[in-house]
Scaffold this active site. Structure first.
Site, PDB file in Angstrom:
ATOM      1  N   GLY A  43       0.784  -1.244   0.000  1.00  0.00           N
ATOM      2  CA  GLY A  43       0.000   0.000   0.000  1.00  0.00           C
ATOM      3  C   GLY A  43       0.806   1.279   0.000  1.00  0.00           C
ATOM      4  CB  CYS A  73      -3.799  -7.115  -4.200  1.00  0.00           C
ATOM      5  SG  CYS A  73      -2.939  -5.797  -3.385  1.00  0.00           S
ATOM      6  CG  ASN A  74      -9.039  -3.364  -3.311  1.00  0.00           C
ATOM      7  OD1 ASN A  74     -10.000  -2.987  -3.964  1.00  0.00           O
ATOM      8  ND2 ASN A  74      -9.139  -4.331  -2.410  1.00  0.00           N
ATOM      9  CB  CYS A 192      -7.651  -2.845   1.816  1.00  0.00           C
ATOM     10  SG  CYS A 192      -6.166  -3.784   2.246  1.00  0.00           S
ATOM     11  CG  HIS A 194      -4.411  -7.300   4.227  1.00  0.00           C
ATOM     12  ND1 HIS A 194      -4.144  -7.348   2.886  1.00  0.00           N
ATOM     13  CD2 HIS A 194      -3.388  -7.952   4.847  1.00  0.00           C
ATOM     14  CE1 HIS A 194      -2.998  -7.991   2.696  1.00  0.00           C
ATOM     15  NE2 HIS A 194      -2.521  -8.371   3.866  1.00  0.00           N
TER      16      HIS A 194
HETATM   17  N1  DGL Z   1      -4.555  -6.343   0.406  1.00  0.00           N
HETATM   18  C1  DGL Z   1      -4.146  -5.358  -0.496  1.00  0.00           C
HETATM   19  C2  DGL Z   1      -5.289  -4.517  -0.996  1.00  0.00           C
HETATM   20  O1  DGL Z   1      -6.369  -5.031  -1.202  1.00  0.00           O
HETATM   21  C3  DGL Z   1      -2.963  -4.503  -0.160  1.00  0.00           C
HETATM   22  C4  DGL Z   1      -2.425  -4.567   1.173  1.00  0.00           C
HETATM   23  C5  DGL Z   1      -0.993  -4.067   1.218  1.00  0.00           C
HETATM   24  O2  DGL Z   1      -0.128  -4.877   0.950  1.00  0.00           O
HETATM   25  O3  DGL Z   1      -0.778  -2.892   1.506  1.00  0.00           O
HETATM   26  O4  DGL Z   1      -5.125  -3.352  -1.250  1.00  0.00           O
END
Ligand code: DGL
Length: 275
Positions: A43, A73-74, A192, A194
């Site tokens: 991110g 992953c966004n 995101c 996560h």
């Molecule tokens: N999970 C990822 C997302 O959807 C990015 C998380 C990261 O690595 O910062 O953006």
């Protein structure tokens, strides 16, 4: 017959929240998951870096036989998807497909809101890319969208601190900040992968009239429709109900996370991308 699983990529554990829903909706397909835990978080990394890491991963999936890769992953979807689709895929193999999560989410997110005010919580990379503002505007021009970057949340998840006091105060601060930006918000998108892993903590700070939307089900429905519209691609993806998990990081840690989701013996292995 050679396995041709659907590839699911994330910077770490977050994409498991998407894979869980893909498996519920389309259980018959084979899936290959790669978490780039060793290089997470994405991110706060530059466009260039996220693009190169994501392209490494996409090439790896293709080497494993995947015809279709989902960037769960966004941040990777925001920073790398377009270049990969437009510049790299035609050179690598124009028959293969790489899909992201921002467009399918933007296509439907306005339907969840009665007030027409939506809040987007994401990484700094996703928020700064403005991708959600641009995409939601295309499908719901009347919807007002405000964004909030929550840079610490991915680190809290990756370091197993979802229920810690630090998580609680960080979640409280970001939720109250986004609701202050626009008090009419009735829908908060967890943009995101996560963030659904912090849902217990997030729920404590959400007013009753606000709905929290995670992307998993949205992406699963969208993939189902996509495969129906592209039967030639669907036919190429093998269907033996198998899932394989790889991480660039620690296998034991990864297995502990993945088994929470899938409740089954996990065959995680580690792989080295060009670190
Ligand atoms: N999970 C990822 C997302 O959807 C990015 C998380 C990261 O690595 O910062 O953006």
């Amino acid at each position: 017959m050679k396995q041709k699983p659907i590839g699911v990529f994330d910077s770490g554990y977050g994409g498991l929240t998407i894979l869980r829903e893909l498996v519920k909706t389309l259980p018959e397909y084979d899936y290959l998951y790669l978490g780039d835990n060793a290089r997470a978080p994405y991110g706060n990394k530059s466009f260039e870096t996220v693009y190169h890491y994501t392209l490494d991963a996409v090439r790896w999936f293709f080497d494993q036989g995947c015809e279709l890769v989902i960037l769960a992953c966004n941040t990777a979807s925001a920073k790398a998807l377009r270049s990969i689709q437009q510049n790299d895929l035609p050179l690598i193999d124009a028959g293969k497909r790489v899909l992201g999560v921002i467009r399918p989410t933007s296509e439907v997110i306005g339907n969840f809101s009665s007030s027409g005010h939506v809040g987007v919580l994401g990484t700094s990379g996703t928020v700064n890319s403005q991708s959600y503002l641009i995409e939601i505007e295309k499908f719901f021009p009347q919807v007002k969208v405000v964004q909030e970057a929550c840079p610490e949340w991915v680190t809290l998840v990756e370091s197993n601190q979802c229920d810690s006091p630090e998580a609680n105060s960080s979640v409280q601060a970001h939720i109250s900040h986004i609701l202050q930006q626009d008090p009419s918000i009735d829908t908060l998108l967890l943009a995101c992968t996560h963030y659904p892993l912090l849902i217990h903590t997030i729920s404590k700070h959400i007013p009753a009239h606000v709905s929290v939307i995670a992307q998993g089900e949205i992406i699963a429905k969208s993939l189902k429709t996509y495969l129906e519209r592209h039967p030639e691609l669907a036919l190429q993806c093998t269907r033996n109900n198998q899932r394989k998990f790889y991480t660039t990081g620690d296998i034991t840690d990864f297995n502990a996370h993945a088994s929470q989701f899938f409740g089954e013996v996990i065959c995680a292995d580690s792989t080295r991308l060009s670190l």
